[in-house]
Design an enzyme around this catalytic site. Structure first.
Site, PDB file in Angstrom:
ATOM      1  CB  SER A 124      -0.897   0.011   1.238  1.00  0.00           C
ATOM      2  OG  SER A 124      -1.524   1.276   1.411  1.00  0.00           O
ATOM      3  CE1 TYR A 137      -4.065  -2.397   4.785  1.00  0.00           C
ATOM      4  CE2 TYR A 137      -3.261  -0.144   4.590  1.00  0.00           C
ATOM      5  CZ  TYR A 137      -3.684  -1.325   3.998  1.00  0.00           C
ATOM      6  OH  TYR A 137      -3.711  -1.414   2.632  1.00  0.00           O
TER       7      TYR A 137
END
Length: 225
Positions: A124, A137
């Site tokens: 990401s 995350y």
């Protein structure tokens, strides 16, 4: 087009997994439509280490070899740092970081034997940045990028490439379902969150699944060497 569809169209046989067995048959049908490739699907919960090991070994048993690994499983549970639930933290680290390591650990040896392999970790942009209330995350995705670099250095001379793709926000069904909760934890609306992520990108819009899939197909090919 998802990663699997693009790879099938490029000539790859496909293995997919899900925690939801009802999804697998229809997903595989979509992936293989218009191709002559074969597919194998398995119900496996990658929050569970034993299931992840089983997925790797069953895939190898069913296909005879695994040339390409795309580590695409991931999720997020937003929380302020002083409210992080320890069980949530452990589960997020297991899925986002440990599961990719397990699949590579289980499948790298047979790639080394043939001196050919492609390992693609879907990370990401938050693996390079940071966001409030997304600590678990973001931490896992930073670690995925570090893992990618380390393994690449280790196996690069053995015909195996290791890369991470770091997309920005993609408006998937999961994002539509879970995004409002994340936005609320940030104290903004879902639309405001989408605009915030888009504003951080040079293209000033969310990414598309098809764009990420196209990059994955390139990295998985001979030209990705």
């Amino acid at each position: 087009m998802c990663h699997g569809t693009g790879l099938a169209l490029a000539g790859a046989d496909i293995v997919i997994n899900s925690r939801n067995g009802d999804e697998l048959e229809s997903a595989m049908a979509r992936i293989l439509e218009g191709t002559d490739r074969k597919g194998f699907s398995l119900v496996a919960d990658m929050f569970n280490r034993e299931d992840t090991v089983k997925l790797a070994r069953k895939a190898l048993e069913a296909m005879g070899r695994v040339d390409i690994i795309i580590n695409n499983a991931g999720t997020n549970v937003p929380a302020p740092v002083d409210e992080i639930n320890y069980d949530d933290w452990d589960r997020l680290v297991e899925l986002n970081l440990s599961a990719p390591m397990v699949l590579v650990r289980e499948l790298a040896a047979q790639m080394k034997e043939r001196r050919w392999g492609r390992i693609i970790n879907i990370s990401s942009v938050e693996g390079k940045n940071g966001k409030p209330v997304l600590t678990a995350y973001v931490t896992a995705k930073h670690a995925v990028n570090g893992m990618t670099k380390s393994i690449a250095r280790e196996v690069g001379t053995e015909g195996i490439t290791v890369n991470a793709i770091c997309p920005g926000l993609i408006i998937t069904d999961i994002v539509k379902d879970n995004g409002p909760e994340t936005a609320a934890a940030m104290g903004i609306s879902f639309d405001e969150m989408v605009d915030m992520f888009a504003s951080e990108a040079a293209i000033q819009r969310p990414n598309k699944v098809e764009e990420v899939a196209a990059v994955a197909v390139l990295l998985a090919s001979e030209d990705g060497g």
